[in-house]
Design a protein around this motif. Structure first.
Motif, PDB file in Angstrom:
ATOM      1  N   GLU A 179     -25.138 -22.660  19.640  1.00 46.54           N
ATOM      2  CA  GLU A 179     -25.508 -21.391  19.261  1.00 46.54           C
ATOM      3  C   GLU A 179     -25.845 -21.676  17.687  1.00 46.54           C
ATOM      4  O   GLU A 179     -26.833 -20.957  17.186  1.00 46.54           O
ATOM      5  N   VAL A 180     -24.939 -22.371  16.988  1.00 46.39           N
ATOM      6  CA  VAL A 180     -25.337 -22.866  15.733  1.00 46.39           C
ATOM      7  C   VAL A 180     -26.469 -23.620  15.274  1.00 46.39           C
ATOM      8  O   VAL A 180     -27.257 -23.172  14.371  1.00 46.39           O
ATOM      9  N   ASN A 181     -26.749 -24.563  16.419  1.00 41.79           N
ATOM     10  CA  ASN A 181     -27.908 -25.277  16.170  1.00 41.79           C
ATOM     11  C   ASN A 181     -28.843 -24.449  16.254  1.00 41.79           C
ATOM     12  O   ASN A 181     -30.213 -24.700  15.672  1.00 41.79           O
ATOM     13  N   ALA A 182     -29.104 -23.434  17.045  1.00 40.30           N
ATOM     14  CA  ALA A 182     -30.243 -22.635  17.373  1.00 40.30           C
ATOM     15  C   ALA A 182     -30.605 -21.767  16.117  1.00 40.30           C
ATOM     16  O   ALA A 182     -31.743 -21.198  15.954  1.00 40.30           O
ATOM     17  N   LEU A 183     -29.601 -21.595  15.310  1.00 39.34           N
ATOM     18  CA  LEU A 183     -30.009 -20.783  14.053  1.00 39.34           C
ATOM     19  C   LEU A 183     -30.906 -21.468  13.061  1.00 39.34           C
ATOM     20  O   LEU A 183     -31.241 -20.813  12.231  1.00 39.34           O
ATOM     21  N   GLY A 184     -30.790 -22.926  13.233  1.00 42.40           N
ATOM     22  CA  GLY A 184     -31.642 -23.562  12.236  1.00 42.40           C
ATOM     23  C   GLY A 184     -30.749 -24.110  10.902  1.00 42.40           C
ATOM     24  O   GLY A 184     -29.632 -23.830  10.796  1.00 42.40           O
ATOM     25  N   GLN A 185     -31.580 -24.673  10.028  1.00 44.27           N
ATOM     26  CA  GLN A 185     -31.076 -25.056   8.637  1.00 44.27           C
ATOM     27  C   GLN A 185     -30.584 -23.917   7.897  1.00 44.27           C
ATOM     28  O   GLN A 185     -29.686 -23.803   7.148  1.00 44.27           O
ATOM     29  N   ASP A 186     -31.468 -22.821   7.766  1.00 41.88           N
ATOM     30  CA  ASP A 186     -31.018 -21.666   6.842  1.00 41.88           C
ATOM     31  C   ASP A 186     -30.314 -20.557   7.696  1.00 41.88           C
ATOM     32  O   ASP A 186     -30.749 -19.868   8.402  1.00 41.88           O
ATOM     33  N   LEU A 187     -29.024 -20.551   7.201  1.00 41.48           N
ATOM     34  CA  LEU A 187     -28.052 -19.636   7.839  1.00 41.48           C
ATOM     35  C   LEU A 187     -27.848 -18.284   7.000  1.00 41.48           C
ATOM     36  O   LEU A 187     -27.374 -17.545   7.411  1.00 41.48           O
ATOM     37  N   SER A 188     -28.683 -18.051   6.030  1.00 41.85           N
ATOM     38  CA  SER A 188     -28.523 -16.870   5.235  1.00 41.85           C
ATOM     39  C   SER A 188     -29.000 -15.791   5.922  1.00 41.85           C
ATOM     40  O   SER A 188     -28.370 -14.787   5.936  1.00 41.85           O
ATOM     41  N   GLU A 189     -29.998 -15.820   6.861  1.00 36.22           N
ATOM     42  CA  GLU A 189     -30.796 -14.582   7.524  1.00 36.22           C
ATOM     43  C   GLU A 189     -29.785 -14.413   8.491  1.00 36.22           C
ATOM     44  O   GLU A 189     -29.703 -13.114   9.003  1.00 36.22           O
ATOM     45  N   ALA A 190     -28.699 -15.308   9.058  1.00 36.33           N
ATOM     46  CA  ALA A 190     -27.963 -15.038  10.030  1.00 36.33           C
ATOM     47  C   ALA A 190     -26.545 -14.283   9.590  1.00 36.33           C
ATOM     48  O   ALA A 190     -25.732 -13.712  10.598  1.00 36.33           O
ATOM     49  N   LEU A 191     -26.193 -14.325   8.312  1.00 37.83           N
ATOM     50  CA  LEU A 191     -25.089 -13.624   7.957  1.00 37.83           C
ATOM     51  C   LEU A 191     -24.969 -12.074   8.013  1.00 37.83           C
ATOM     52  O   LEU A 191     -26.046 -11.293   7.793  1.00 37.83           O
TER      53      LEU A 191
END
Length: 302
Positions: A179-191
């Motif tokens: 699940e974390v890998n699916a978010l990609g490198q930029d996690l800011s949009e997922a917060l």
């Protein structure tokens, strides 16, 4: 010095070799050449056995007879007591004594006039190599420790997610990693903000029977703002007709609204619900005259 190889059997490509009368003996310097896999390295391994005084494990069951200049022979049976000093530099020596991945290797004897100078250069390099290995080992331990912490955090996080969301299916550290890998490198949009997180948790925990149905299509509303604006201007411009107004109520809107609402409470009543005084028919008619039907209709339109 080795004079000749008299016999060599079951030793690699040499299944059954015996020296013939036309084959010359070895001299001080000899060149052995041939095609690949013709037995050059195999012969070097035979000579290396004389130096190590031990058979080569890759040639179990091999037999041989080597003759020296004194016509004394060395065989597989007398190999352990061989007194010959033999040094061989071949691929086996490289594999056993040199390393290209940072591990230890056996020292090589330096000969010649530059030996002392070379030794001086080697000593500090050995110290530097030792420090590098110590630092590398420390970094490796740190990496292992961090990996262990990350693995533990993933396991703990997966358990917390499974418990919080009341998941029935398995949800392990592997699932969390995916699940974390699916978010990609930029996690800011997922917060998520606290409000968003609370809303998502509430939605996730909502029973299936209580969930809203999915919207399959949207109907675009037809806005008629120009028409509404024209109607509003017309209503606001109109002036209601007053049959008989009461100046006090006309100039005190709050009191007027209160009295207007109270008229409905006094239908058929003889006393005022507020003060308890007698409520005469003339007063009721006077109030109804102030709040004419035209005024009521005008307010409703507004």
């Amino acid at each position: 010095m080795i004079k000749s190889i008299q016999r060599l059997r079951k030793f690699g490509v040499f299944e059954d070799f015996s020296k013939t009368a036309g084959l010359s003996d070895f001299l001080d310097k000899n060149i052995i050449y041939g095609w690949n896999y013709s037995g050059k390295t195999t012969l070097s391994r035979l000579f290396a056995m004389l130096g190590s005084k031990a058979p080569n494990v890759d040639f179990g069951g091999a037999t041989f007879s080597i003759l020296d200049q004194q016509n004394q022979s060395v065989t597989e049976a007398t190999l352990a007591t061989c007194t010959k000093v033999v040094e061989v530099f071949n691929s086996d020596f490289v594999a056993s004594n040199l390393s290209w991945n940072g591990s230890d290797f056996q020292p090589i004897l330096l000969l010649g006039e530059d030996a002392a100078e070379a030794e001086k250069k080697i000593a500090p390099l050995n110290d530097y190599l030792a420090r590098c290995r110590t630092g590398f080992a420390a970094k490796q331990r740190a990496v292992v420790a961090v990996d262990a912490q990350v693995a533990e955090a993933k396991t703990t996080g997966a358990k917390r997610i499974k418990t919080s969301l009341q998941l029935v299916d398995a949800f392990t550290a592997v699932h969390l990693t995916n699940e974390v890998n699916a978010l990609g490198q930029d996690l800011s949009e997922a917060l998520l903000t606290e409000v968003q997180y609370a809303d998502d948790i509430k939605l996730a925990l909502t029973a299936e029977k209580d969930k809203l149905k999915s919207v399959t299509s949207l109907i675009q509303p037809q806005l008629t703002l120009p028409t509404l604006l024209a109607d509003a201007l017309k209503v606001l411009a109109a002036k209601p007709a007053f049959s008989k107004t009461i100046d006090y109520l006309r100039t005190n809107k709050a009191v007027s609204d209160w009295v207007e609402d109270g008229l409905a409470l006094h239908v058929g009543k003889e006393a005022c619900e507020f003060c308890g005084n007698t409520l005469t028919a003339d007063r009721i008619n006077e109030l109804h005259g102030h709040f004419s039907q035209d005024l009521i209709n005008h307010k409703a339109a507004v």
